[in-house]
Design an enzyme around this catalytic site. Sequence first.
Site, PDB file in Angstrom:
ATOM      1  N   SER A 151       0.854  -1.046  -0.212  1.00 34.27           N
ATOM      2  CA  SER A 151      -0.029   0.115   0.169  1.00 34.27           C
ATOM      3  C   SER A 151       0.723   1.710   0.149  1.00 34.27           C
ATOM      4  O   SER A 151       2.100   1.435   0.647  1.00 34.27           O
ATOM      5  CB  SER A 151      -1.454  -0.153   1.433  1.00 34.27           C
ATOM      6  OG  SER A 151      -1.422   1.002   1.305  1.00 34.27           O
ATOM      7  N   TYR A 165      -2.073  -1.466   9.870  1.00 36.84           N
ATOM      8  CA  TYR A 165      -2.362  -2.259   8.806  1.00 36.84           C
ATOM      9  C   TYR A 165      -1.446  -1.501   8.020  1.00 36.84           C
ATOM     10  O   TYR A 165      -0.466  -1.863   6.890  1.00 36.84           O
ATOM     11  CB  TYR A 165      -3.819  -1.753   7.778  1.00 36.84           C
ATOM     12  CG  TYR A 165      -3.802  -2.042   6.162  1.00 36.84           C
ATOM     13  CD1 TYR A 165      -4.419  -2.077   5.582  1.00 36.84           C
ATOM     14  CD2 TYR A 165      -3.098  -0.539   5.819  1.00 36.84           C
ATOM     15  CE1 TYR A 165      -4.339  -2.531   3.903  1.00 36.84           C
ATOM     16  CE2 TYR A 165      -3.051  -0.286   4.049  1.00 36.84           C
ATOM     17  CZ  TYR A 165      -4.041  -2.052   3.668  1.00 36.84           C
ATOM     18  OH  TYR A 165      -3.862  -1.903   2.532  1.00 36.84           O
TER      19      TYR A 165
END
Length: 278
Positions: A151, A165
Site C-alpha cells: 500500500s 495496517y
Amino acid sequence: MPRGRLSGKNAIITGAAGGIGLQTTILFLREGASVLMTDVSEPALAKGVATAKELAPHMTGKVETMKCDVSKETDVQAMVEHLDDWGGVDVMFNNAGIMHGQDDDAISTPEKIWDLTQSINVKGVWFGCKHAVLSLRKHKKQRGSIINTASVVALVGSATPQLAYTASKGAVLAMTRELAIVHAKEDFRFNSLCPAPLNTPLLQDWLGDDQAKRHRREVHFPGGRFGEAIELAQAVVFLASDEASFVNGTDFVVDGGMTKAYVTPEGPATQPPANLAR
C-alpha cells in the site's frame, strides 16, 4: 485466438473473491492463464468465479476455487500443492489482506486487532512466498513472478490512523525487497504492488458512513477520485508477464499521483472516467 500475455502460466490469486483479486482473475483468464482463485469465504468465491467466467467467456485456461485462510500455513501449502496437477505455480499474487474497523493509533488499537492484522497481512504473504518458491523449485521452473499487495501508506503514512495496517504493509515492502535479492539468480521475481485507496468493498466497509473520514482521503488525489480495482489489476498483469522480466524488487506504485501531490482544495469527482477498461 492470439496468444495472451500469460498463456500457459498457472496462477494463484489470494483474496480473489472481490476487488483487486477478482479483477485480476478476469484479466489473467483473458490473457490465457489458468487461475486458482482462493479466499476465506466460500460463498464469495462462488459468486466471484461466476463473475469471472461471465466476463472472460473466451478463456483458454481453466479456473478453479479453493477456500484458504492465509494466516494458516497448512491452508497455504495445500493451496499451492493443488497446482501440482497443473504443473506447478508460475505466478503467485499474494493479495489477501484486511483493514479492520478497530485499527487506529498506537494508543487505541487493541492488541488483538494488531495481531490479527499482522497474521493475515504479513504472515500470510510470507507463507505464500515460501510455498511459491518451493513449488517453482519442485517443478524446475525457469522463471516465476510473485506479486505482493502492499500500500502507499507504507511509503507516506496514512492521513487517518490505521497503525496495524500501515505497519503490516511496510513489512510487506521490506520482505518483498529481500526476497527479490535472495532469489534473483533463480529468476524468481518479487514485486510489491502499492495501491492508493481504491473504490473496493474493503475500503468502503472501513469508511462506512463517516463522510469526514472519506473526505480526508479523497482530497489527497489530484484527480479527485479513488482508483478502481481494475486499474491495479492491469498493473498486476504486467508484473506477472514476461514483459516485466527485468522488473524485480520494486515498490510498484499505482496511486493516481497521490504520493507526489499536495492536498488539492477542489472537491472530489464522483465517477471514474467513462472509458475505463473493464
